[in-house]
Design an enzyme around this catalytic site. Structure first.
Site, PDB file in Angstrom:
ATOM      1  N   TYR A 152      41.372   6.926  52.963  1.00  0.00           N
ATOM      2  CA  TYR A 152      41.143   8.128  52.161  1.00  0.00           C
ATOM      3  C   TYR A 152      41.327   9.339  53.058  1.00  0.00           C
ATOM      4  CZ  TYR A 152      38.713  11.691  49.378  1.00  0.00           C
ATOM      5  OH  TYR A 152      38.390  12.831  48.677  1.00  0.00           O
ATOM      6  N   ASP A 247      43.547  10.660  61.174  1.00  0.00           N
ATOM      7  CA  ASP A 247      42.522  11.319  60.374  1.00  0.00           C
ATOM      8  C   ASP A 247      41.167  10.873  60.910  1.00  0.00           C
ATOM      9  OD1 ASP A 247      40.739  12.326  58.597  1.00  0.00           O
ATOM     10  OD2 ASP A 247      41.726  11.543  56.792  1.00  0.00           O
ATOM     11  N   LYS A 275      33.236  16.675  58.747  1.00  0.00           N
ATOM     12  CA  LYS A 275      31.936  15.990  58.840  1.00  0.00           C
ATOM     13  C   LYS A 275      31.165  16.362  60.119  1.00  0.00           C
ATOM     14  CE  LYS A 275      33.251  12.900  55.272  1.00  0.00           C
ATOM     15  NZ  LYS A 275      34.331  12.032  54.919  1.00  0.00           N
TER      16      LYS A 275
HETATM   17  C1  LIG Z   1      35.549  12.588  54.036  1.00  0.00           C
HETATM   18  C2  LIG Z   1      36.928  12.380  54.458  1.00  0.00           C
HETATM   19  C3  LIG Z   1      37.958  13.281  54.156  1.00  0.00           C
HETATM   20  C4  LIG Z   1      37.756  14.453  53.230  1.00  0.00           C
HETATM   21  O1  LIG Z   1      36.877  15.384  53.753  1.00  0.00           O
HETATM   22  P1  LIG Z   1      36.163  16.428  52.737  1.00  0.00           P
HETATM   23  O2  LIG Z   1      35.392  17.324  53.644  1.00  0.00           O
HETATM   24  O3  LIG Z   1      35.334  15.606  51.812  1.00  0.00           O
HETATM   25  O4  LIG Z   1      37.260  17.145  52.026  1.00  0.00           O
HETATM   26  C5  LIG Z   1      39.204  13.073  54.703  1.00  0.00           C
HETATM   27  N1  LIG Z   1      39.437  12.020  55.500  1.00  0.00           N
HETATM   28  C6  LIG Z   1      38.481  11.133  55.821  1.00  0.00           C
HETATM   29  C7  LIG Z   1      38.792  10.008  56.736  1.00  0.00           C
HETATM   30  C8  LIG Z   1      37.201  11.257  55.292  1.00  0.00           C
HETATM   31  O5  LIG Z   1      36.274  10.344  55.573  1.00  0.00           O
END
Ligand SMILES: *Cc1c(COP(=O)(O)O)cnc(C)c1O
Length: 442
Positions: A152, A247, A275
């Site tokens: 994701y 990511d 995060k």
């Molecule tokens: C949470 C997440 C996102 C999206 O981040 P948001 O701040 O919710 O837009 C993208 N990539 C990864 C791996 C994530 O865990």
């Protein structure tokens, strides 16, 4: 709303507030997984958090293993973070101009991640991945993007794409509203498959702007990758002139001080963060090689901007969080805590009436409800886990243990969890697994 099956569900005040929420917010929420659809029952409305505890509007106290889905590696309302936020806010919440705190956070981030030469701050992980893709396309002059099923990357159009049927690698939209023409520019492959990866690069390599991957995939269970697969991905990108984007929105500053880059000793061209880097405030970031980052406006032709980017209050939270993590050598502590978690859960898992295993990496963990090896690709994750998770989840809530309301989301530890919390989790899990086994034999 009815209560959770086999449990009392959320309390009366939660239910009352959620009824109000449903009148003014679509589905009562601002992010879909919060609606508890995967586990049934009404969501809990929370009042406050302190340390590892969450208190709901009915005054019920939970051990929290969600921690806002990752940002709160220091737990809720850490005094130094709260203090930094309060001090920053008192000096003005936004300037729309350069500020000292964004420079300090950028210096800290680039010193913790020495391979990352330039960084740009945004306000969410979605913005970070969306911008990194545009930069990759702008810098290479190529259009195709490769992603992996089960990863994701937020909700930008180019990434809300799932695999086509059979061996077709061109993606199709996984959400209404994403034009098929956009999705066709995203290639989708399963994780953990060297052959298909090599074949795809052989065919399309010269047209691929970048491959984006969660190096520690944690959004479809915890799908720990073999280092040799990640190394092959790195090699193929290099050989074909495609950029590798890690990511690290979830794994960054979490699985190691230097994130997955340090864990696997594999260097991407660009990486995205979110995060933990914002310590619970809206912060994302992307960065990497200076020659690539210099393609961004105002230096280069790739446009990217944000009214609240580098916002001083958010920067203060991120800075305080990273400072405390460094000072407390949090990453060593988290590794010890993760071992303690395994020790505490081992007897319960060994005696479980259905197949279950603990998959873990540092402060991330996942209870995989299926037999056999731990899955390494989304295709190997059992869809049946969701059914088993419902009664298990109800029992955990009843014991005041708050895990993610989905069988396919990971749990998070904070520096404030202790072996005593894990003993409580183990006892609750024993009851939960019994309830799941009763609800339907595996
Ligand atoms: C949470 C997440 C996102 C999206 O981040 P948001 O701040 O919710 O837009 C993208 N990539 C990864 C791996 C994530 O865990």
């Amino acid at each position: 709303m009815t209560g959770l099956p086999g449990g009392e569900g959320s309390g009366p005040r939660s239910q009352e507030l959620f009824e109000r929420a449903r009148r003014v917010l679509p589905g009562g929420v601002n992010s879909p997984v919060r609606a508890f659809r995967a586990v049934g029952g009404a969501p809990i409305v929370f009042e406050r958090g302190r340390g590892v505890e969450l208190v709901d509007v009915d005054g019920r106290v939970y051990d929290d293993y969600v921690l806002s889905w990752g940002p709160l590696l220091l737990g809720h309302a850490h005094p130094e973070v709260v203090d930094a936020v309060a001090r920053a806010a008192a000096h003005g919440t936004s300037f729309g101009a350069p500020c000292r705190l964004e420079i300090e956070l950028a210096e800290r981030v680039t010193s913790m991640l020495p391979w990352l030469e330039l960084v740009r701050f945004v306000s969410s992980g979605t913005e970070a991945t969306m911008s990194a893709l545009r930069l990759a396309r702008g810098a290479t002059g190529r259009e195709l993007v490769l992603k992996f099923s089960g990863c994701y990357h937020g909700h930008a159009d180019a990434l809300l794409v799932s695999a086509g049927s059979g061996l077709v690698t061109f993606g199709h939209p996984s959400s209404a509203g994403v034009p098929a023409a956009f999705a066709e520019r995203t290639l989708v492959l399963p994780l953990d498959d060297e052959q298909r990866l090599s074949d795809l690069f052989e065919r399309e390599g010269a047209r691929i702007a970048c491959a984006i991957v969660e190096p520690v995939p944690g959004n479809n269970g915890l799908l720990l990758q073999r280092p040799q697969w990640l190394r092959l991905l790195r090699e193929l990108c290099t050989r074909h002139g495609a950029l590798l984007v890690f990511d690290e929105v979830m794994s960054g500053f979490r699985v190691a001080r230097g994130g997955a880059v340090e864990l696997y000793d594999i260097r991407p061209d660009l990486a995205t963060y979110g995060k933990v880097i914002g310590g619970g405030l809206p912060v994302g970031a992307f960065g990497g090689r200076a020659d690539l980052m210099r393609n961004l406006a105002p230096l280069g032709p790739v446009y990217q901007a944000g009214t609240l980017s580098g916002n001083p209050v958010a920067m203060a939270a991120g800075l305080a969080t990273l400072q405390v993590l460094e000072r407390e050598r949090a990453w060593t502590r988290m590794a010890d805590l993760s071992n303690a978690l395994e020790r505490a859960l081992a007897p319960v898992l060994a005696a479980a009436p259905l197949p279950v295993r603990l998959v873990r990496q540092g402060s991330m963990f996942w209870l995989s409800l299926q037999a056999g090896e731990a899955p390494r690709s989304a295709e190997c994750v059992s869809p049946r886990a969701a059914e088993l998770y419902r009664p298990l989840y109800a029992a955990l809530l009843e014991q005041r243990v708050y895990l993610a309301p989905s069988a396919y989301e990971v749990g998070f530890l904070s520096t404030l969890h202790t072996p005593a919390h894990f003993e409580r989790l183990a006892r609750s899990l024993a009851r939960g697994l019994a309830a799941a086994a009763e609800a339907g034999p595996a």
